[in-house]
Design an enzyme around this catalytic site. Structure first.
Site, PDB file in Angstrom:
ATOM      1  N   LYS A  23       0.868  -1.188   0.000  1.00 32.29           N
ATOM      2  CA  LYS A  23       0.000   0.000   0.000  1.00 32.29           C
ATOM      3  C   LYS A  23       0.900   1.232   0.000  1.00 32.29           C
ATOM      4  O   LYS A  23       1.648   1.458   0.958  1.00 32.29           O
ATOM      5  CB  LYS A  23      -0.884  -0.046   1.251  1.00 32.29           C
ATOM      6  CG  LYS A  23      -1.757   1.163   1.479  1.00 32.29           C
ATOM      7  CD  LYS A  23      -2.742   0.873   2.605  1.00 32.29           C
ATOM      8  CE  LYS A  23      -3.273   2.123   3.259  1.00 32.29           C
ATOM      9  NZ  LYS A  23      -3.930   3.026   2.331  1.00 32.29           N
ATOM     10  N   THR A  74      -2.441   6.875   0.320  1.00 32.97           N
ATOM     11  CA  THR A  74      -3.653   6.966   1.123  1.00 32.97           C
ATOM     12  C   THR A  74      -4.473   8.122   0.572  1.00 32.97           C
ATOM     13  O   THR A  74      -3.904   9.082   0.033  1.00 32.97           O
ATOM     14  CB  THR A  74      -3.337   7.146   2.624  1.00 32.97           C
ATOM     15  OG1 THR A  74      -4.568   7.148   3.365  1.00 32.97           O
ATOM     16  CG2 THR A  74      -2.585   8.435   2.903  1.00 32.97           C
ATOM     17  N   GLU A  91      -3.475   0.938  -3.437  1.00 29.82           N
ATOM     18  CA  GLU A  91      -4.050   0.716  -2.101  1.00 29.82           C
ATOM     19  C   GLU A  91      -4.125  -0.775  -1.761  1.00 29.82           C
ATOM     20  O   GLU A  91      -4.622  -1.151  -0.704  1.00 29.82           O
ATOM     21  CB  GLU A  91      -5.471   1.290  -2.039  1.00 29.82           C
ATOM     22  CG  GLU A  91      -5.547   2.797  -2.020  1.00 29.82           C
ATOM     23  CD  GLU A  91      -5.600   3.351  -0.605  1.00 29.82           C
ATOM     24  OE1 GLU A  91      -5.303   2.601   0.344  1.00 29.82           O
ATOM     25  OE2 GLU A  91      -5.939   4.525  -0.459  1.00 29.82           O
TER      26      GLU A  91
HETATM   27  C1  LIG Z   1      -7.461   6.740  10.695  1.00 28.23           C
HETATM   28  C2  LIG Z   1      -7.707   8.057  10.096  1.00 28.23           C
HETATM   29  O1  LIG Z   1      -7.637   9.014  10.779  1.00 28.23           O
HETATM   30  N1  LIG Z   1      -8.013   8.175   8.804  1.00 28.23           N
HETATM   31  C3  LIG Z   1      -7.763   7.264   7.807  1.00 28.23           C
HETATM   32  C4  LIG Z   1      -8.177   7.566   6.554  1.00 28.23           C
HETATM   33  C5  LIG Z   1      -7.895   6.698   5.548  1.00 28.23           C
HETATM   34  N2  LIG Z   1      -7.240   5.554   5.807  1.00 28.23           N
HETATM   35  C6  LIG Z   1      -6.937   4.641   4.715  1.00 28.23           C
HETATM   36  C7  LIG Z   1      -8.086   3.844   4.245  1.00 28.23           C
HETATM   37  C8  LIG Z   1      -7.708   3.595   2.806  1.00 28.23           C
HETATM   38  O2  LIG Z   1      -6.714   2.628   2.686  1.00 28.23           O
HETATM   39  C9  LIG Z   1      -7.081   4.856   2.409  1.00 28.23           C
HETATM   40  C10 LIG Z   1      -8.039   5.767   1.703  1.00 28.23           C
HETATM   41  O3  LIG Z   1      -8.659   6.637   2.499  1.00 28.23           O
HETATM   42  O4  LIG Z   1      -6.506   5.386   3.595  1.00 28.23           O
HETATM   43  C11 LIG Z   1      -6.842   5.236   7.046  1.00 28.23           C
HETATM   44  O5  LIG Z   1      -6.247   4.182   7.290  1.00 28.23           O
HETATM   45  N3  LIG Z   1      -7.108   6.092   8.044  1.00 28.23           N
END
Ligand SMILES: CC(=O)Nc1ccn([C@H]2C[C@H](O)[C@@H](CO)O2)c(=O)n1
Length: 108
Positions: A25, A28, A78
């Site tokens: 990955k 994000t 991802e």
């Molecule tokens: C934990 C937090 O504050 N926010 C996030 C936002 C996104 N992600 C991950 C989920 C997906 O893999 C990508 C796309 O948004 O990023 C995350 O772990 N935590």
């Protein structure tokens, strides 16, 4: 976080930790509130659930994207299918069209 403060920390849901550490990955996708990461800087990464630090990432780029523009290449970065990625994003950022692709490299 405001646009004048360079972020030095990032959180991820624990379920993504293994994919980040294995290099599967490499992006994000975040909303405006988390769009202020700065290419060339590093961030300390911890789990959202319990704040456990698990790596350092170097921020490579931050690019705006619309939800409707997400494609298979984003999903591949991802380590998901496009269907899975869209479902995850709709769950985290319901109704948000304007998003940001944060690309990173694992430092340690
Ligand atoms: C934990 C937090 O504050 N926010 C996030 C936002 C996104 N992600 C991950 C989920 C997906 O893999 C990508 C796309 O948004 O990023 C995350 O772990 N935590």
């Amino acid at each position: 976080m405001n646009s004048q403060t360079i972020p030095t920390e990032m959180t991820f849901f624990e379920r993504f930790e293994a994919d980040i550490l294995s290099g599967k990955k490499t992006i994000t996708i975040r909303d405006e509130a988390e769009s202020y990461y700065v290419p060339g800087t590093q961030v300390k990464v911890s789990t959202f659930e319990d704040g456990r630090e698990f790596c350092i990432l170097a921020i490579d780029s931050v690019e705006p994207i619309l939800f409707s523009e997400l494609n298979d290449f984003h999903a591949q970065q991802e380590n998901m299918t496009l269907e899975q990625l869209k479902a995850v994003i709709q769950e985290i950022y319901p109704g948000i069209e304007k998003l940001y692709v944060v690309s990173y490299t694992l430092v340690e």
